[in-house]
Write an enzyme that holds these catalytic residues in place. Structure first.
Site, PDB file in Angstrom:
ATOM      1  N   SER A 108      38.271  34.302  -1.453  1.00  0.00           N
ATOM      2  CA  SER A 108      37.194  35.289  -1.476  1.00  0.00           C
ATOM      3  C   SER A 108      36.879  35.716  -2.908  1.00  0.00           C
ATOM      4  O   SER A 108      36.434  34.887  -3.698  1.00  0.00           O
ATOM      5  CB  SER A 108      37.585  36.461  -0.563  1.00  0.00           C
ATOM      6  OG  SER A 108      36.505  37.330  -0.361  1.00  0.00           O
ATOM      7  N   ASP A 167      30.920  32.611   8.597  1.00  0.00           N
ATOM      8  CA  ASP A 167      31.250  33.614   7.570  1.00  0.00           C
ATOM      9  C   ASP A 167      30.087  34.601   7.419  1.00  0.00           C
ATOM     10  O   ASP A 167      28.977  34.198   7.047  1.00  0.00           O
ATOM     11  CB  ASP A 167      31.528  32.891   6.237  1.00  0.00           C
ATOM     12  CG  ASP A 167      32.099  33.811   5.170  1.00  0.00           C
ATOM     13  OD1 ASP A 167      31.829  35.022   5.219  1.00  0.00           O
ATOM     14  OD2 ASP A 167      32.816  33.305   4.292  1.00  0.00           O
ATOM     15  N   HIS A 222      35.143  34.823   7.611  1.00  0.00           N
ATOM     16  CA  HIS A 222      35.523  34.958   6.204  1.00  0.00           C
ATOM     17  C   HIS A 222      37.039  34.914   6.035  1.00  0.00           C
ATOM     18  O   HIS A 222      37.535  34.620   4.954  1.00  0.00           O
ATOM     19  CB  HIS A 222      34.962  36.266   5.629  1.00  0.00           C
ATOM     20  CG  HIS A 222      34.966  36.303   4.126  1.00  0.00           C
ATOM     21  ND1 HIS A 222      34.153  35.498   3.354  1.00  0.00           N
ATOM     22  CD2 HIS A 222      35.699  37.029   3.244  1.00  0.00           C
ATOM     23  CE1 HIS A 222      34.381  35.738   2.066  1.00  0.00           C
ATOM     24  NE2 HIS A 222      35.316  36.662   1.979  1.00  0.00           N
TER      25      HIS A 222
HETATM   26  C1  MLT Z   1      32.999  39.165  -3.853  1.00  0.00           C
HETATM   27  O1  MLT Z   1      32.645  40.292  -4.101  1.00  0.00           O
HETATM   28  O2  MLT Z   1      33.630  38.458  -4.644  1.00  0.00           O
HETATM   29  C2  MLT Z   1      32.640  38.632  -2.508  1.00  0.00           C
HETATM   30  O3  MLT Z   1      31.714  39.473  -1.913  1.00  0.00           O
HETATM   31  C3  MLT Z   1      33.836  38.451  -1.657  1.00  0.00           C
HETATM   32  C4  MLT Z   1      34.571  39.732  -1.460  1.00  0.00           C
HETATM   33  O4  MLT Z   1      35.362  40.095  -2.292  1.00  0.00           O
HETATM   34  O5  MLT Z   1      34.379  40.381  -0.432  1.00  0.00           O
END
Ligand code: MLT
Length: 210
Positions: free
Chosen positions: A106, A156, A187
């Site tokens: 992520s 996701d 996700h």
């Molecule tokens: C981010 O901010 O890098 C993406 O939205 C993934 C997350 O951290 O939720």
């Protein structure tokens, strides 16, 4: 200089020097301990380097600032990408490591993708779990032969399928050897992909991983 550059709070687990080290990059709200079990599972015996993101979003550690979910502060991202790349260089020298393979989830996958695009010499390759395009206008790095595994979730809610495909295309345009798997997942990390990542890492040719 080294002490200053090793400014990320981090964990280092020594391992077999013959295996590529793994740089673990956690998701929003994680920390340096979070992905150690995943690292041990997908790269058994490998040295593990695991920094904690230096940005706090209401107390949740991240690797760079965002303006909203999926909307990045790209100036901050560029600066934090350099900070991470400098940290990796200093950590390699302190711990005697080859260039690592990043394993990011992520937010950690997003800074790993940014590092491939902005500071490609930092990484030997990467496993990107649920990444998205980090830069609106990406740099054009030389990624010749770098192996990259992208694990995306078809359901996701944060990363549209098209966005993940666009990232794969940007890395391929630089010459990276990209394997992009679209999984029946959201996700979150699923158990099945731990096996996929482990098999992919085990099959890496030694020179590409060095
Ligand atoms: C981010 O901010 O890098 C993406 O939205 C993934 C997350 O951290 O939720």
């Amino acid at each position: 200089m080294q002490a200053e550059s090793l400014s990320f709070v981090h964990r280092f687990e020594p391992g077999d020097a013959g295996l590529p080290p793994v740089l673990l990059l956690h998701g929003t709200g994680g920390d340096e301990a979070d992905l150690l079990p995943l690292g041990r599972a997908v790269a058994p015996g490998a040295p593990l380097l695991s920094p904690r993101g230096a940005v706090s979003e209401n107390g949740a550690p991240r690797f760079f600032r965002r303006l909203a979910e999926g909307v990045f502060d790209e100036d901050d991202l560029r600066r934090r990408t350099d900070d991470l790349a400098d940290f990796v260089a200093a950590a390699r020298s302190r711990y005697g490591l080859e260039a690592p393979l990043a394993l990011g989830f992520s937010n950690g996958a997003n800074i790993a993708a940014a590092t491939l695009l902005q500071r490609p010499e930092t990484l030997a390759g990467a496993v990107l779990i649920r990444p998205m395009v980090p830069f609106a206008t990406p740099p054009r790095p030389d990624l010749a032969g770098k192996p990259v595994l992208i694990l995306s979730g078809a359901m996701d809610p944060i990363v549209p399928v098209e966005n993940a495909r666009r990232l794969a295309g940007q890395l391929e345009a630089g010459g990276a050897a990209v394997t992009h798997r679209m999984l029946p997942a959201g996700h979150g990390l699923s158990q099945a992909e731990i096996g996929l990542a482990a098999a992919w890492i085990a099959a890496l040719p030694a020179p590409a991983a060095a």
